[in-house]
Write a protein that holds these residues in place. Structure first.
Motif, PDB file in Angstrom:
ATOM      1  N   GLY A 125       0.815  -1.207   0.000  1.00 27.56           N
ATOM      2  CA  GLY A 125       0.000   0.000   0.000  1.00 27.56           C
ATOM      3  C   GLY A 125       0.845   1.250   0.000  1.00 27.56           C
ATOM      4  N   ALA A 126       0.242   2.316   0.458  1.00 31.31           N
ATOM      5  CA  ALA A 126       0.907   3.616   0.481  1.00 31.31           C
ATOM      6  C   ALA A 126       1.711   3.766   1.765  1.00 31.31           C
ATOM      7  CB  ALA A 126      -0.135   4.732   0.373  1.00 31.31           C
ATOM      8  N   ASN A 127       2.829   4.454   1.648  1.00 30.69           N
ATOM      9  CA  ASN A 127       3.641   4.698   2.841  1.00 30.69           C
ATOM     10  C   ASN A 127       2.881   5.558   3.834  1.00 30.69           C
ATOM     11  OD1 ASN A 127       5.594   3.277   1.542  1.00 30.69           O
ATOM     12  ND2 ASN A 127       6.986   5.004   1.251  1.00 30.69           N
ATOM     13  N   VAL A 128       3.086   5.291   5.094  1.00 29.80           N
ATOM     14  CA  VAL A 128       2.434   6.083   6.126  1.00 29.80           C
ATOM     15  C   VAL A 128       3.469   6.968   6.804  1.00 29.80           C
ATOM     16  CG1 VAL A 128       0.692   4.315   6.491  1.00 29.80           C
ATOM     17  CG2 VAL A 128       2.726   4.362   7.925  1.00 29.80           C
ATOM     18  N   LEU A 129       2.975   7.990   7.474  1.00 33.42           N
ATOM     19  CA  LEU A 129       3.842   8.933   8.161  1.00 33.42           C
ATOM     20  C   LEU A 129       3.837   8.685   9.660  1.00 33.42           C
ATOM     21  CD1 LEU A 129       2.962  12.298   6.369  1.00 33.42           C
ATOM     22  CD2 LEU A 129       4.800  10.688   5.852  1.00 33.42           C
ATOM     23  N   THR A 130       4.997   8.877  10.255  1.00 33.86           N
ATOM     24  CA  THR A 130       5.127   8.886  11.709  1.00 33.86           C
ATOM     25  C   THR A 130       5.484  10.305  12.122  1.00 33.86           C
ATOM     26  OG1 THR A 130       5.855   6.590  11.785  1.00 33.86           O
ATOM     27  CG2 THR A 130       6.372   7.968  13.689  1.00 33.86           C
ATOM     28  N   PHE A 131       4.828  10.804  13.154  1.00 37.01           N
ATOM     29  CA  PHE A 131       5.014  12.183  13.587  1.00 37.01           C
ATOM     30  C   PHE A 131       5.654  12.256  14.966  1.00 37.01           C
ATOM     31  CE2 PHE A 131       2.741  14.867  10.563  1.00 37.01           C
ATOM     32  CZ  PHE A 131       2.018  13.937   9.852  1.00 37.01           C
ATOM     33  N   GLY A 132       6.373  13.350  15.162  1.00 36.30           N
ATOM     34  CA  GLY A 132       6.788  13.698  16.503  1.00 36.30           C
ATOM     35  C   GLY A 132       5.627  14.318  17.253  1.00 36.30           C
ATOM     36  N   ALA A 133       5.863  14.613  18.530  1.00 33.46           N
ATOM     37  CA  ALA A 133       4.794  15.175  19.359  1.00 33.46           C
ATOM     38  C   ALA A 133       4.537  16.638  19.048  1.00 33.46           C
ATOM     39  CB  ALA A 133       5.133  14.997  20.833  1.00 33.46           C
ATOM     40  N   GLY A 134       5.479  17.264  18.346  1.00 35.22           N
ATOM     41  CA  GLY A 134       5.279  18.657  17.973  1.00 35.22           C
ATOM     42  C   GLY A 134       5.976  19.631  18.906  1.00 35.22           C
ATOM     43  N   SER A 135       6.199  20.820  18.392  1.00 34.55           N
ATOM     44  CA  SER A 135       6.776  21.920  19.163  1.00 34.55           C
ATOM     45  C   SER A 135       5.794  23.078  19.106  1.00 34.55           C
ATOM     46  CB  SER A 135       8.127  22.342  18.578  1.00 34.55           C
ATOM     47  OG  SER A 135       9.051  21.274  18.594  1.00 34.55           O
ATOM     48  N   ARG A 136       5.253  23.414  20.263  1.00 34.10           N
ATOM     49  CA  ARG A 136       4.231  24.475  20.329  1.00 34.10           C
ATOM     50  C   ARG A 136       4.914  25.802  20.589  1.00 34.10           C
ATOM     51  NH1 ARG A 136      -1.322  24.707  21.529  1.00 34.10           N
ATOM     52  NH2 ARG A 136      -1.331  22.439  21.863  1.00 34.10           N
ATOM     53  N   LEU A 137       4.854  26.690  19.612  1.00 34.61           N
ATOM     54  CA  LEU A 137       5.477  27.997  19.741  1.00 34.61           C
ATOM     55  C   LEU A 137       4.421  29.070  19.927  1.00 34.61           C
ATOM     56  CD1 LEU A 137       8.243  27.993  16.989  1.00 34.61           C
ATOM     57  CD2 LEU A 137       8.296  27.065  19.304  1.00 34.61           C
ATOM     58  N   THR A 138       4.658  29.918  20.910  1.00 41.20           N
ATOM     59  CA  THR A 138       3.812  31.089  21.133  1.00 41.20           C
ATOM     60  C   THR A 138       4.692  32.316  20.988  1.00 41.20           C
ATOM     61  OG1 THR A 138       2.397  29.873  22.665  1.00 41.20           O
ATOM     62  CG2 THR A 138       2.303  32.284  22.745  1.00 41.20           C
ATOM     63  N   VAL A 139       4.293  33.214  20.107  1.00 35.36           N
ATOM     64  CA  VAL A 139       5.076  34.418  19.858  1.00 35.36           C
ATOM     65  C   VAL A 139       4.318  35.626  20.411  1.00 35.36           C
ATOM     66  CG1 VAL A 139       6.240  35.811  18.116  1.00 35.36           C
ATOM     67  CG2 VAL A 139       5.977  33.348  17.760  1.00 35.36           C
ATOM     68  N   LEU A 140       4.978  36.351  21.275  1.00 33.70           N
ATOM     69  CA  LEU A 140       4.332  37.497  21.916  1.00 33.70           C
ATOM     70  C   LEU A 140       4.711  38.804  21.228  1.00 33.70           C
ATOM     71  CD1 LEU A 140       4.892  36.455  25.628  1.00 33.70           C
ATOM     72  CD2 LEU A 140       2.907  36.018  24.174  1.00 33.70           C
TER      73      LEU A 140
END
Lengths: 117, 111
Positions: free
Chosen positions: A102-117
């Motif tokens: 089938g089609a390749n699947v993606l694995t993700f990191g948990a993410g980086s949440r950026l808040t810009v003030l």
């Protein structure tokens, strides 16, 4: 499947500064992807990073604003330059996990949440 | 890239079976239907993939009719921990093609 670690997990930044996000994978991968997820929105692909070549950016994203490094097959960085409040988002690193069929699947990191003030 | 359409949100009570339908009228021959799940403050994770008929794993079932113009993700007996956003994608199987996410379906499981 691959395990992805992202740093930082979250940060609060001042307008006009730059921040570099790191993505470490526990196995060698050819292609790494950077996505952005703005508050309440879906994921948008920023760029594709292959080791040994320049990253390929999607429409609306430019290298000056989002420089990417890919020094080896397990690591990549995304820099968000000259940040403004509009850059407040979650930035996600992803790799192609492959597929036995089938089609390749993606694995993700948990993410980086950026808040810009 | 085949466009997919799915409901923006759904509510379900705990213990019920949830079916999320996805439309993909212009799906290509080499496309597979892939579903991802995203919890708050996490990246999406792969749930299930199929091409035709029915696929089942420990998490969900995926039903794809013969014309492949739609598909249904079935989550049996949902719990509060299944509250998440579910994305339906038509992914190309013939080599690399960038993966584009739609809005997804926000499932809220109610006690």
């Amino acid at each position: 499947s691959a395990v992805i670690s992202q740093k930082p997990s979250r940060d609060i930044c001042q307008r006009g500064t730059s921040l570099t996000i790191q993505c470490q994978v526990d196995s060698q991968v050819t292609m790494m992807f950077w996505y952005r997820q703005q508050p309440g929105q879906s994921l948008t692909l920023i760029a594709t990073a292959n080791q040994g070549s320049e990253a390929t950016y999607e429409s609306g994203f430019v290298i000056d604003k989002f420089p990417i490094s890919r020094p080896n097959l397990t690591f990549s960085t995304l820099t968000v330059s000259n940040m403004s409040p509009e850059d407040s988002s979650i930035y996600l690193c992803s790799v192609d996990a492959g597929a036995s069929s089938g089609a390749n699947v993606l694995t993700f990191g948990a993410g980086s949440r950026l808040t810009v003030l | 890239l085949a466009k997919t359409t799915q409901p923006i949100s759904m509510d379900s009570y705990e213990g019920q079976e949830v079916n999320i339908t996805c439309s993909h009228n212009n799906i290509a021959t080499n496309d597979y239907i892939t579903w991802y799940q995203q919890f708050p403050s996490q990246g999406p994770r792969f749930i299930i993939q199929g091409y035709k008929t029915k696929v089942t794993n420990e998490v969900a079932s995926l039903f794809i009719p013969a014309d492949r113009k739609s598909s249904t993700l079935s989550l049996p007996r949902v719990s509060l921990s299944d509250t998440a956003v579910y994305y339906c994608l038509a992914q190309y199987s013939g080599g690399y093609q960038k993966v584009t996410f739609g809005i997804g379906t926000k499932l809220q499981v109610i006690p």
